[in-house]
Motif scaffolding. Structure first.
Motif, mmCIF file in Angstrom:
data_model
loop_
_atom_site.group_PDB
_atom_site.id
_atom_site.type_symbol
_atom_site.label_atom_id
_atom_site.label_comp_id
_atom_site.label_asym_id
_atom_site.label_seq_id
_atom_site.Cartn_x
_atom_site.Cartn_y
_atom_site.Cartn_z
ATOM 1 N N ARG A 267 0.816 -1.226 0.000
ATOM 2 C CA ARG A 267 0.000 0.000 0.000
ATOM 3 C C ARG A 267 0.838 1.258 0.000
ATOM 4 O O ARG A 267 0.462 2.267 -0.606
ATOM 5 C CB ARG A 267 -0.965 -0.025 1.170
ATOM 6 C CG ARG A 267 -1.992 -1.133 0.962
ATOM 7 C CD ARG A 267 -2.942 -1.277 2.096
ATOM 8 N NE ARG A 267 -3.716 -2.492 1.869
ATOM 9 C CZ ARG A 267 -4.546 -2.995 2.732
ATOM 10 N NH1 ARG A 267 -4.733 -2.400 3.889
ATOM 11 N NH2 ARG A 267 -5.200 -4.096 2.452
ATOM 12 N N ALA A 268 1.981 1.247 0.654
ATOM 13 C CA ALA A 268 2.859 2.433 0.655
ATOM 14 C C ALA A 268 3.404 2.691 -0.748
ATOM 15 O O ALA A 268 3.440 3.839 -1.211
ATOM 16 C CB ALA A 268 3.994 2.256 1.655
ATOM 17 N N ARG B 263 0.616 4.115 -2.888
ATOM 18 C CA ARG B 263 0.408 5.544 -2.595
ATOM 19 C C ARG B 263 1.461 6.383 -3.320
ATOM 20 O O ARG B 263 1.150 7.400 -3.909
ATOM 21 C CB ARG B 263 0.477 5.801 -1.097
ATOM 22 C CG ARG B 263 0.422 7.280 -0.743
ATOM 23 C CD ARG B 263 0.542 7.501 0.751
ATOM 24 N NE ARG B 263 -0.665 7.099 1.436
ATOM 25 C CZ ARG B 263 -1.788 7.827 1.458
ATOM 26 N NH1 ARG B 263 -1.844 8.978 0.838
ATOM 27 N NH2 ARG B 263 -2.849 7.402 2.093
ATOM 28 N N GLU B 264 2.703 5.925 -3.311
ATOM 29 C CA GLU B 264 3.793 6.662 -3.955
ATOM 30 C C GLU B 264 3.581 6.767 -5.474
ATOM 31 O O GLU B 264 3.730 7.836 -6.056
ATOM 32 C CB GLU B 264 5.112 5.961 -3.642
ATOM 33 C CG GLU B 264 6.336 6.688 -4.124
ATOM 34 C CD GLU B 264 7.599 5.966 -3.706
ATOM 35 O OE1 GLU B 264 8.393 5.628 -4.598
ATOM 36 O OE2 GLU B 264 7.784 5.738 -2.491
ATOM 37 N N LEU C 266 0.715 6.380 -7.148
ATOM 38 C CA LEU C 266 -0.481 7.178 -7.431
ATOM 39 C C LEU C 266 -0.209 8.667 -7.226
ATOM 40 O O LEU C 266 -0.696 9.503 -7.999
ATOM 41 C CB LEU C 266 -1.662 6.706 -6.590
ATOM 42 C CG LEU C 266 -2.191 5.314 -6.967
ATOM 43 C CD1 LEU C 266 -3.244 4.851 -5.971
ATOM 44 C CD2 LEU C 266 -2.731 5.287 -8.387
ATOM 45 N N ALA C 267 0.585 9.002 -6.232
ATOM 46 C CA ALA C 267 0.967 10.413 -6.040
ATOM 47 C C ALA C 267 1.782 10.907 -7.233
ATOM 48 O O ALA C 267 1.601 12.048 -7.686
ATOM 49 C CB ALA C 267 1.750 10.579 -4.740
ATOM 50 N N TRP D 104 -0.678 11.529 -10.029
ATOM 51 C CA TRP D 104 -1.424 12.779 -9.810
ATOM 52 C C TRP D 104 -0.548 13.986 -10.133
ATOM 53 O O TRP D 104 -0.986 14.917 -10.812
ATOM 54 C CB TRP D 104 -1.923 12.846 -8.368
ATOM 55 C CG TRP D 104 -2.671 14.102 -8.089
ATOM 56 C CD1 TRP D 104 -3.970 14.384 -8.435
ATOM 57 C CD2 TRP D 104 -2.161 15.276 -7.460
ATOM 58 N NE1 TRP D 104 -4.289 15.663 -8.041
ATOM 59 C CE2 TRP D 104 -3.199 16.225 -7.447
ATOM 60 C CE3 TRP D 104 -0.939 15.612 -6.905
ATOM 61 C CZ2 TRP D 104 -3.046 17.494 -6.891
ATOM 62 C CZ3 TRP D 104 -0.782 16.866 -6.352
ATOM 63 C CH2 TRP D 104 -1.827 17.802 -6.359
ATOM 64 N N ALA E 160 -8.202 3.273 -7.987
ATOM 65 C CA ALA E 160 -7.056 4.181 -8.162
ATOM 66 C C ALA E 160 -7.523 5.579 -8.540
ATOM 67 O O ALA E 160 -6.994 6.575 -8.036
ATOM 68 C CB ALA E 160 -6.109 3.626 -9.220
ATOM 69 N N CYS F 258 -8.678 7.298 -5.487
ATOM 70 C CA CYS F 258 -7.526 7.756 -4.689
ATOM 71 C C CYS F 258 -6.937 9.033 -5.283
ATOM 72 O O CYS F 258 -6.570 9.950 -4.543
ATOM 73 C CB CYS F 258 -6.477 6.656 -4.607
ATOM 74 S SG CYS F 258 -7.001 5.221 -3.627
ATOM 75 N N LEU G 149 -6.442 12.764 -3.613
ATOM 76 C CA LEU G 149 -5.240 13.604 -3.707
ATOM 77 C C LEU G 149 -5.561 14.969 -4.301
ATOM 78 O O LEU G 149 -4.900 15.955 -3.997
ATOM 79 C CB LEU G 149 -4.168 12.904 -4.542
ATOM 80 C CG LEU G 149 -3.559 11.644 -3.939
ATOM 81 C CD1 LEU G 149 -2.627 10.973 -4.938
ATOM 82 C CD2 LEU G 149 -2.845 11.957 -2.636
ATOM 83 N N PHE H 219 -7.733 6.476 2.456
ATOM 84 C CA PHE H 219 -6.598 6.927 1.642
ATOM 85 C C PHE H 219 -6.241 8.379 1.894
ATOM 86 O O PHE H 219 -5.402 8.913 1.219
ATOM 87 C CB PHE H 219 -6.917 6.731 0.147
ATOM 88 C CG PHE H 219 -5.715 6.918 -0.734
ATOM 89 C CD1 PHE H 219 -4.804 5.902 -0.889
ATOM 90 C CD2 PHE H 219 -5.488 8.112 -1.389
ATOM 91 C CE1 PHE H 219 -3.684 6.057 -1.696
ATOM 92 C CE2 PHE H 219 -4.375 8.287 -2.201
ATOM 93 C CZ PHE H 219 -3.472 7.250 -2.345
ATOM 94 N N ALA I 228 -1.181 11.465 3.586
ATOM 95 C CA ALA I 228 -0.135 10.601 4.153
ATOM 96 C C ALA I 228 0.188 11.017 5.574
ATOM 97 O O ALA I 228 0.179 12.210 5.896
ATOM 98 C CB ALA I 228 1.110 10.647 3.274
#
Length: 133
Positions: A56-57, A60-61, A63-64, A67, A89, A92, A96, A129, A132
């Motif tokens: 999951r980490a 997140r990275e 997907l960031a 974005w 996704a 999420c 963001l 989500f 962070a």
């Protein structure tokens, strides 16, 4: 799908032909194993069908990054069918972009596909989500 900020991110199913139009500069592949190579830059998130990302980490990275890049590049997120993992996704990414986490699934269903985010655990993943820690 247009995010509230105006950024565009394309969601698609990899089992379907590539849509007409310009190709993306960056794709996030949401698959249980690495997908077919594409002619442009990709990142793979290990994400089995109907489940959640294995890391999951790392998800997140990536997907960031998607974005951030969507501000100036063509970006897409894609899974096999284009609804469950892709919808999750996209939700999420909407978080963001400023959509409250509790409203992100409804936002994606309204603006991308009415059956996006297929499982209860995918919906819960989006709700948690937030920013962070």
């Amino acid at each position: 799908m247009r995010l509230p900020s105006g950024r565009l991110v394309r969601g698609r199913g990899l089992r379907r032909p590539l849509p007409e139009g310009p190709v993306p500069a960056f794709t996030v592949q949401l698959l249980g194993r690495p997908g077919e190579p594409l002619a442009w830059e990709t990142r793979w998130i290990r994400w089995p069908d109907f489940r959640l990302p294995s890391d999951r980490a790392a998800a997140r990275e990536v997907l960031a990054e998607a974005w951030t890049r969507s501000a100036s590049e063509r970006v897409e997120v894609a899974c096999g069918g284009g609804r469950g993992r892709t919808g999750t996704a996209l939700a999420c990414l909407a978080v963001l972009d400023g959509v409250p986490a509790g409203e992100a699934v409804a936002y994606v269903r309204r603006h991308y596909h009415p059956k996006a985010v297929e499982t209860p655990w995918q919906r819960r993943f989006v709700r948690h989500f937030g920013p962070a820690r």
